[in-house]
Design a protein around this motif. Structure first.
Motif, PDB file in Angstrom:
ATOM      1  N   UNK A 130      10.815  25.685   3.372  1.00 11.02           N
ATOM      2  CA  UNK A 130      10.666  27.049   2.879  1.00 11.02           C
ATOM      3  C   UNK A 130      11.729  27.967   3.459  1.00 11.02           C
ATOM      4  N   UNK A 131      12.146  27.716   4.688  1.00  7.21           N
ATOM      5  CA  UNK A 131      13.189  28.545   5.307  1.00  7.21           C
ATOM      6  C   UNK A 131      14.474  28.522   4.481  1.00  7.21           C
ATOM      7  N   UNK A 132      14.784  27.376   3.891  1.00  7.30           N
ATOM      8  CA  UNK A 132      15.985  27.267   3.057  1.00  7.30           C
ATOM      9  C   UNK A 132      15.842  28.135   1.819  1.00  7.30           C
ATOM     10  N   UNK A 133      14.669  28.120   1.195  1.00  6.22           N
ATOM     11  CA  UNK A 133      14.417  28.947   0.015  1.00  6.22           C
ATOM     12  C   UNK A 133      14.537  30.422   0.364  1.00  6.22           C
ATOM     13  N   UNK A 134      13.965  30.811   1.484  1.00  4.53           N
ATOM     14  CA  UNK A 134      14.010  32.214   1.917  1.00  4.53           C
ATOM     15  C   UNK A 134      15.447  32.643   2.206  1.00  4.53           C
ATOM     16  N   UNK A 135      16.214  31.785   2.861  1.00  2.00           N
ATOM     17  CA  UNK A 135      17.611  32.113   3.135  1.00  2.00           C
ATOM     18  C   UNK A 135      18.395  32.303   1.847  1.00  2.00           C
ATOM     19  N   UNK A 136      18.167  31.420   0.884  1.00  2.00           N
ATOM     20  CA  UNK A 136      18.849  31.553  -0.413  1.00  2.00           C
ATOM     21  C   UNK A 136      18.474  32.863  -1.088  1.00  2.00           C
ATOM     22  N   UNK A 137      17.209  33.243  -1.009  1.00  2.00           N
ATOM     23  CA  UNK A 137      16.776  34.505  -1.606  1.00  2.00           C
ATOM     24  C   UNK A 137      17.418  35.703  -0.931  1.00  2.00           C
ATOM     25  N   UNK A 138      17.561  35.654   0.362  1.00  2.00           N
ATOM     26  CA  UNK A 138      18.227  36.748   1.086  1.00  2.00           C
ATOM     27  C   UNK A 138      19.704  36.819   0.712  1.00  2.00           C
ATOM     28  N   UNK A 139      20.326  35.669   0.539  1.00  2.00           N
ATOM     29  CA  UNK A 139      21.722  35.660   0.106  1.00  2.00           C
ATOM     30  C   UNK A 139      21.865  36.283  -1.276  1.00  2.00           C
ATOM     31  N   UNK A 140      20.948  35.952  -2.185  1.00  2.00           N
ATOM     32  CA  UNK A 140      20.964  36.568  -3.516  1.00  2.00           C
ATOM     33  C   UNK A 140      20.876  38.081  -3.421  1.00  2.00           C
ATOM     34  N   UNK A 141      20.087  38.567  -2.477  1.00  2.00           N
ATOM     35  CA  UNK A 141      19.903  40.005  -2.314  1.00  2.00           C
ATOM     36  C   UNK A 141      21.175  40.740  -1.948  1.00  2.00           C
ATOM     37  N   UNK A 142      22.157  40.026  -1.405  1.00  2.00           N
ATOM     38  CA  UNK A 142      23.429  40.646  -1.017  1.00  2.00           C
ATOM     39  C   UNK A 142      24.257  41.047  -2.235  1.00  2.00           C
ATOM     40  N   UNK A 143      23.845  40.638  -3.424  1.00  2.00           N
ATOM     41  CA  UNK A 143      24.562  41.007  -4.641  1.00  2.00           C
ATOM     42  C   UNK A 143      24.140  42.383  -5.169  1.00  2.00           C
ATOM     43  N   UNK A 144      23.278  43.048  -4.474  1.00  2.00           N
ATOM     44  CA  UNK A 144      22.695  44.291  -4.971  1.00  2.00           C
ATOM     45  C   UNK A 144      23.691  45.441  -4.949  1.00  2.00           C
ATOM     46  N   UNK A 145      23.770  46.146  -6.100  1.00  2.00           N
ATOM     47  CA  UNK A 145      24.559  47.377  -6.188  1.00  2.00           C
ATOM     48  C   UNK A 145      23.577  48.548  -6.103  1.00  2.00           C
ATOM     49  N   UNK A 146      23.562  49.289  -4.991  1.00  2.00           N
ATOM     50  CA  UNK A 146      22.539  50.328  -4.812  1.00  2.00           C
ATOM     51  C   UNK A 146      22.704  51.527  -5.732  1.00  2.00           C
ATOM     52  N   UNK A 147      23.919  51.789  -6.216  1.00  2.00           N
ATOM     53  CA  UNK A 147      24.085  52.936  -7.121  1.00  2.00           C
ATOM     54  C   UNK A 147      23.531  52.626  -8.505  1.00  2.00           C
ATOM     55  N   UNK A 148      23.785  51.426  -8.999  1.00  2.00           N
ATOM     56  CA  UNK A 148      23.258  51.032 -10.304  1.00  2.00           C
ATOM     57  C   UNK A 148      21.875  50.424 -10.234  1.00  2.00           C
ATOM     58  N   UNK A 149      21.464  50.003  -9.028  1.00  2.00           N
ATOM     59  CA  UNK A 149      20.151  49.400  -8.794  1.00  2.00           C
ATOM     60  C   UNK A 149      19.980  48.088  -9.554  1.00  2.00           C
ATOM     61  N   UNK A 150      20.943  47.196  -9.366  1.00  2.00           N
ATOM     62  CA  UNK A 150      20.874  45.875 -10.004  1.00  2.00           C
ATOM     63  C   UNK A 150      21.614  44.864  -9.151  1.00  2.00           C
ATOM     64  N   UNK A 151      21.257  43.602  -9.341  1.00  3.27           N
ATOM     65  CA  UNK A 151      21.989  42.478  -8.756  1.00  3.27           C
ATOM     66  C   UNK A 151      23.104  42.118  -9.733  1.00  3.27           C
ATOM     67  N   UNK A 152      24.331  42.225  -9.296  1.00  2.55           N
ATOM     68  CA  UNK A 152      25.449  42.057 -10.214  1.00  2.55           C
ATOM     69  C   UNK A 152      25.641  40.588 -10.582  1.00  2.55           C
ATOM     70  N   UNK A 153      26.195  40.365 -11.762  1.00  3.20           N
ATOM     71  CA  UNK A 153      26.458  39.003 -12.209  1.00  3.20           C
ATOM     72  C   UNK A 153      27.667  38.430 -11.481  1.00  3.20           C
ATOM     73  N   UNK A 154      27.879  37.134 -11.669  1.00  4.42           N
ATOM     74  CA  UNK A 154      29.042  36.490 -11.060  1.00  4.42           C
ATOM     75  C   UNK A 154      30.337  37.001 -11.677  1.00  4.42           C
TER      76      UNK A 154
END
Length: 391
Positions: A130-154
């Motif tokens: 589960x720690x691996x899943x949680x780490x991956x989710x936290x990494x995904x969260x780093x894609x967040x653009x706070x001004x637009x309020x979205x996770x940006x695409x690749x």
């Protein structure tokens, strides 16, 4: 924000017909034969799509997002058969992608880790998985653009894809399992931004939204794989159907369920008795009549949604899912175990505009077909598949 696990209102209604169960058993046998041949011929290889029915070829990948679907099939085979061979392969192919938990270049870490490490954790309860899943989710969260309020695409910082709704669940999950309220909040903001700007009033979806990266202003809808910016790309529609349902199952936020229902109803109304959609319903003269991977995703997403809604809707969603799966298990779509075609599900397409994997097999199409058939045969359902922390 308080989270809860919603009641599975539609659970237990409208069982699959015997003909589908028999077809599902045959299709699962074929799937195992196909994957066995692939990993024997090309060990440690992660294909995206076939070329003239062959998995191994030098054509472009466009982006790096499919590595979880091969191992995900193996985990389903391991659970279904109890065969230690499949269990060993599933663990091996999961370990091969472990370092992707730190990959900040893609928006698809849910696709990589939900079918593999999340299934590993669900099967064993081992917190290190589960720690691996949680780490991956936290990494995904780093894609967040706070001004637009979205996770940006690749693709670009100003780009929001509907596909990300199938990946934001891992961010919600990571926030819940780590107690990270800031991460939880940004994941909810992404869902709301997607709902507001990419899901239309009739339940149809746009593939992409373009924003001003500095001000966060939404500029326009766009598409990379659909016919036009104002049309609805079928696979994107199913990503929304399934993804918003998963986010409701994780959080109990009623607006996510409402959105999933709207997307499901639009999908069913457009697909009707044809059951397998084209690449885009709005295209007046589609290049091909079918994009079967969208149908496989829809079937699995509708089976999940049926466990979350009232009885009347549950019957409608299961009926469409069961009918779709019977169609996909027919020899016109399913390559049998002795068919030289190396994929399982024919007539899928990756990227029509780029000419990649058109009218071929695609790894996610095979995976979601196997996942849906696993549900039909009594495998993991919504309540068991999604764990929220007891706290």
């Amino acid at each position: 924000m308080t989270t809860r696990t919603p009641t599975a209102l539609g659970a237990g209604s409208f069982e699959p017909p015997a003909s589908l169960c028999a077809a599902a058993e045959r299709a699962m046998d074929a799937a195992q034969a196909k994957v066995d041949r692939l990993v024997t011929a090309h060990p440690d290889y992660f294909p995206l799509y076939t070329e003239q029915g062959k998995w191994h070829h030098p054509k472009e990948a466009w982006t790096n997002w499919c590595e979880g679907f091969l191992g995900g099939q193996m985990w389903i085979f391991a659970e279904t058969t109890g065969d230690p061979l499949w269990r060993g392969r599933a663990e091996h192919y999961s370990l091969l992608v472990e370092e992707r938990k730190h990959d900040r270049s893609v928006h698809d870490l849910g696709f990589v880790f939900w079918p593999t490490w999340k299934r590993w954790y669900d099967l064993t309860g081992d917190s290190s998985r589960n720690d691996v899943v949680v780490t991956a989710g936290k990494t995904m969260g780093l894609r967040y653009n706070p001004t637009g309020r979205y996770l940006r695409s690749f693709l670009a910082p100003d780009s929001l894809f509907i596909d990300i709704m199938m990946n934001v669940g891992i961010v919600l999950y990571a926030a819940q399992h780590s107690g990270d309220e800031a991460l939880l909040a940004l994941a909810h903001e992404h869902c709301r931004t997607t709902r507001r700007h990419l899901v239309r009033g009739d339940g149809s979806t746009a593939h992409e939204g373009i924003f001003d990266v500095h001000t966060g202003e939404f500029l326009r809808q766009s598409t990379q794989q659909g016919w036009r910016a104002d049309s609805s790309w079928a696979r994107g529609q199913t990503w929304a159907l399934y993804g918003f349902g998963t986010c409701y199952a994780l959080t109990g936020e009623a607006q996510y369920l409402d959105t999933s229902i709207a997307c499901a109803d639009y999908y069913i109304d457009c697909t009707t008795d044809q059951l397998v959609p084209p690449n885009d319903w709005s295209e007046p003269r589609p290049r091909l009549p079918y994009e079967s991977s969208a149908a496989a995703i829809a079937a699995s997403g509708l089976l999940q949604l049926a466990d979350l809604v009232d009885e009347q809707r549950a019957v409608r969603y299961r009926h469409h899912a069961f009918s779709t799966l019977e169609r996909l298990c027919h020899e016109s779509f399913l390559a049998g175990p002795d068919d030289p075609w190396e994929g399982l599900l024919k007539h899928a397409s990756y990227h029509e505009a780029k000419g990649l994997g058109v009218d071929e097999s695609v790894m996610w199409g095979d995976y979601f077909l196997v996942e849906a058939l696993h549900k039909v045969l009594g495998g993991t359902r919504t309540a068991a598949a999604i764990r929220t922390p007891s706290a």
